[in-house]
Each structure stands twice: as C-alpha cells, then as structure tokens.
Design a protein around this motif. Structure first.
Motif, PDB file in Angstrom:
ATOM      1  N   LEU A 198       0.775  -1.363  -0.056  1.00  0.00           N
ATOM      2  CA  LEU A 198       0.063   0.063  -0.077  1.00  0.00           C
ATOM      3  C   LEU A 198       0.729   1.032   0.040  1.00  0.00           C
ATOM      4  CD1 LEU A 198      -2.788  -1.076   2.344  1.00  0.00           C
ATOM      5  CD2 LEU A 198      -3.060  -1.212   0.045  1.00  0.00           C
ATOM      6  N   GLN A 199       2.018   1.312   0.621  1.00  0.00           N
ATOM      7  CA  GLN A 199       2.979   2.258   0.632  1.00  0.00           C
ATOM      8  C   GLN A 199       3.219   2.684  -0.832  1.00  0.00           C
ATOM      9  OE1 GLN A 199       4.331   5.265   1.602  1.00  0.00           O
ATOM     10  NE2 GLN A 199       4.525   4.655   3.543  1.00  0.00           N
ATOM     11  N   PHE A 200       3.606   1.440  -1.536  1.00  0.00           N
ATOM     12  CA  PHE A 200       4.319   1.475  -2.846  1.00  0.00           C
ATOM     13  C   PHE A 200       3.243   2.045  -3.856  1.00  0.00           C
ATOM     14  CE2 PHE A 200       4.892  -0.442  -7.060  1.00  0.00           C
ATOM     15  CZ  PHE A 200       6.168   0.075  -7.284  1.00  0.00           C
ATOM     16  N   MET A 201       1.707   1.527  -3.688  1.00  0.00           N
ATOM     17  CA  MET A 201       0.769   1.922  -4.494  1.00  0.00           C
ATOM     18  C   MET A 201       0.198   2.983  -4.122  1.00  0.00           C
ATOM     19  SD  MET A 201       0.176  -0.689  -6.640  1.00  0.00           S
ATOM     20  CE  MET A 201      -1.435  -0.074  -7.116  1.00  0.00           C
ATOM     21  N   TYR A 202       0.010   3.527  -3.143  1.00  0.00           N
ATOM     22  CA  TYR A 202      -0.473   4.886  -2.585  1.00  0.00           C
ATOM     23  C   TYR A 202       0.101   5.962  -1.811  1.00  0.00           C
ATOM     24  CZ  TYR A 202      -4.180   1.543  -3.987  1.00  0.00           C
ATOM     25  OH  TYR A 202      -4.801   0.586  -4.737  1.00  0.00           O
ATOM     26  N   ASP A 203       1.351   5.678  -1.475  1.00  0.00           N
ATOM     27  CA  ASP A 203       2.235   6.671  -0.799  1.00  0.00           C
ATOM     28  C   ASP A 203       1.560   6.664   0.493  1.00  0.00           C
ATOM     29  OD1 ASP A 203       4.084   6.802  -2.684  1.00  0.00           O
ATOM     30  OD2 ASP A 203       3.017   8.628  -3.344  1.00  0.00           O
ATOM     31  N   GLU A 204       0.886   5.646   1.273  1.00  0.00           N
ATOM     32  CA  GLU A 204       0.304   5.865   2.667  1.00  0.00           C
ATOM     33  C   GLU A 204       0.729   4.643   3.410  1.00  0.00           C
ATOM     34  OE1 GLU A 204      -3.947   6.157   2.193  1.00  0.00           O
ATOM     35  OE2 GLU A 204      -4.201   4.397   1.212  1.00  0.00           O
ATOM     36  N   PHE A 205       0.747   4.828   4.587  1.00  0.00           N
ATOM     37  CA  PHE A 205       1.168   3.888   5.758  1.00  0.00           C
ATOM     38  C   PHE A 205      -0.115   3.478   6.494  1.00  0.00           C
ATOM     39  CE2 PHE A 205       2.672   2.722  10.102  1.00  0.00           C
ATOM     40  CZ  PHE A 205       3.170   1.447   9.862  1.00  0.00           C
ATOM     41  N   VAL A 206      -0.450   2.018   6.223  1.00  0.00           N
ATOM     42  CA  VAL A 206      -1.665   1.670   6.687  1.00  0.00           C
ATOM     43  C   VAL A 206      -1.184   0.494   7.786  1.00  0.00           C
ATOM     44  CG1 VAL A 206      -3.780   0.248   6.526  1.00  0.00           C
ATOM     45  CG2 VAL A 206      -2.877   1.818   4.731  1.00  0.00           C
ATOM     46  N   GLU A 207      -1.103   0.985   9.197  1.00  0.00           N
ATOM     47  CA  GLU A 207      -0.691   0.111  10.242  1.00  0.00           C
ATOM     48  C   GLU A 207      -1.361  -1.250  10.613  1.00  0.00           C
ATOM     49  OE1 GLU A 207       1.842   0.933  14.188  1.00  0.00           O
ATOM     50  OE2 GLU A 207       0.686   2.667  13.498  1.00  0.00           O
ATOM     51  N   ASP A 208      -2.595  -1.207  10.847  1.00  0.00           N
ATOM     52  CA  ASP A 208      -3.478  -2.282  11.203  1.00  0.00           C
ATOM     53  C   ASP A 208      -4.218  -2.630  10.007  1.00  0.00           C
ATOM     54  OD1 ASP A 208      -2.615  -2.377  13.993  1.00  0.00           O
ATOM     55  OD2 ASP A 208      -3.862  -0.724  14.282  1.00  0.00           O
ATOM     56  N   TYR A 209      -3.679  -3.521   9.115  1.00  0.00           N
ATOM     57  CA  TYR A 209      -4.529  -4.059   7.897  1.00  0.00           C
ATOM     58  C   TYR A 209      -4.414  -5.472   8.043  1.00  0.00           C
ATOM     59  CZ  TYR A 209      -5.464  -4.806   2.959  1.00  0.00           C
ATOM     60  OH  TYR A 209      -6.444  -5.211   1.848  1.00  0.00           O
ATOM     61  N   GLU A 210      -5.407  -6.058   8.378  1.00  0.00           N
ATOM     62  CA  GLU A 210      -5.540  -7.625   8.144  1.00  0.00           C
ATOM     63  C   GLU A 210      -6.296  -8.392   7.111  1.00  0.00           C
ATOM     64  OE1 GLU A 210      -4.259  -9.948  10.305  1.00  0.00           O
ATOM     65  OE2 GLU A 210      -3.243  -8.188  11.338  1.00  0.00           O
ATOM     66  N   PRO A 211      -5.514  -8.466   6.039  1.00  0.00           N
ATOM     67  CA  PRO A 211      -5.918  -9.147   4.920  1.00  0.00           C
ATOM     68  C   PRO A 211      -6.889 -10.569   5.085  1.00  0.00           C
ATOM     69  CG  PRO A 211      -3.863  -9.256   4.501  1.00  0.00           C
ATOM     70  CD  PRO A 211      -3.910  -8.506   5.710  1.00  0.00           C
ATOM     71  N   THR A 212      -8.124 -10.685   4.759  1.00  0.00           N
ATOM     72  CA  THR A 212      -8.550 -12.258   4.814  1.00  0.00           C
ATOM     73  C   THR A 212      -8.211 -13.002   3.675  1.00  0.00           C
ATOM     74  OG1 THR A 212     -10.497 -11.189   4.125  1.00  0.00           O
ATOM     75  CG2 THR A 212     -10.162 -11.388   6.446  1.00  0.00           C
TER      76      THR A 212
END
Length: 206
Positions: A32-46
């Motif tokens: 997500l950082q590479f794609m959108y330049d944003e840091f998502v701390e708690d991302y739990e992909p199912t």
C-alpha cells in the motif's frame, strides 16, 4: 479513445510480483505504501489482494502487478497457484520477529518446488520494520548471510518511513526483466538453430 488507452496499456511490459511471508510482517503495508504513498498500520487481509500500477523503470514505462498474499493461506494448493502465476517474489519478514525470518526458508522451498522447471527465480529477501531498531530480533549479518547462501539480495525496509520501499519493487522488476530478456534470446536462438538444421536436412535430400 478508451480503446486506444487500453491498447497502449496492454502493450506495456507487465511484471508480476508476489508478496510472500508470514502474517503480520507488513506485506500489505509495503504494498500500500508503494501503490498509494500511505502507511496503513493495522491492515488484516483475509484474502489475497491484487494491485496494478504503471511505473517508469529505467526510462521505460511498464506495469507492475502485485499480488499481496494473506499470511494465513492455509491451503497449499491455493498458495501453489499464486506462486505459479508470479514472475518475481519479495520474501518478507519482520526484523522484530525471529520466527518470521525462520519461516522464509519454508516459503522459499515452496516457491522453488512450484517453479522447479525455471533456472533462476527473481527473488529478494526483505527485512521489514527497520524503523523498530530497538525491538530488533534478527541481526543484519544473519539475514545477509542467509540471502548470500541463497544467492539473492537482502534489503531492509520500513513501510512506515518508506525507507527502501521503492527500491525493493524496482530491483525485483529489473531482475524479472533481465530473466525475460535472456529467455527470449534463448527462444530466438533455438528457433534459428532449428531453421539451420532443417535447411541442412533439406540440402542433404537434394
């Protein structure tokens, strides 16, 4: 106009990258950082998520397709399918969790098994969460030694500070591109030698 746009996009080289590693090491955060330049701390992909982005690689416009596998892919068959579809792999662990580093060996074995017919598989070992130095459990030397043993590059990243995030994706794309170029040369070489052979055979018949 739309047709032209999709046509030009489809003619761009496409590099398929697979994010591999235990759950919670930051594969999604890096993606997500590479794609959108944003840091998502708690991302739990199912489940696995797929992303596509146009980037400029050494002056050439290309597309990168990233498959972010969820750490909890329990079914080996599903994982095998993902690995089969990939052209390059980012093998991610967290420098704060030694267990995730140990797990990279098993993931690599699976990739090698699925890709057994291929010579050199583009792969980078990535130690994520380098911003948490005070919680480090995996020494740089240890990780580097393992990468050297496997004949691959080791890079430390931080999805939070964006350190080396672009580097790992771009370095991997370069490896994928090199592999494709040499494979195309081999194919063309085989074709031309085949043609020569059939020409010789025809001469003999005369």
């Amino acid at each position: 106009m739309a047709a032209n746009k999709s046509k030009s996009q489809s003619s761009l080289a496409l590099h398929k990258v697979i994010m591999v590693g235990s759950g919670g090491v930051g594969k999604s955060a890096l993606t997500l950082q590479f794609m959108y330049d944003e840091f998502v701390e708690d991302y739990e992909p199912t489940k696995a998520d797929s992303y596509r982005k146009k980037v400029v690689l050494d002056g050439e416009e290309v597309q990168i397709d990233i498959l972010d596998t969820a750490g909890q892919e329990d079914y080996a068959a599903i994982r095998d399918n993902y690995f089969r579809s990939g052209e390059g792999f980012l093998l991610v662990f967290s420098i704060t969790e030694h267990e995730s580093f140990t797990a990279t060996a098993e993931f690599r074995e699976q990739i090698l098994r699925v890709k057994a017919e291929e010579d050199k598989i583009p792969l980078l070992v990535v130690g994520n969460k380098s911003d948490l130095e005070e919680r480090r459990q995996v020494l740089v030397e240890e990780a580097r030694a393992k990468a050297e043993e496997w004949g691959v590059q080791y890079v430390e990243t931080s999805a939070k500070t964006r350190a080396n995030v672009d580097k790992v994706f771009f370095d991997l794309m370069r490896e994928i591109r090199t592999k494709k170029t040499s494979e195309n040369k081999d194919k063309n070489g085989k074709k031309s030698s085949k043609n020569k052979k059939s020409f010789k055979e025809r001469c003999c018949l005369l």
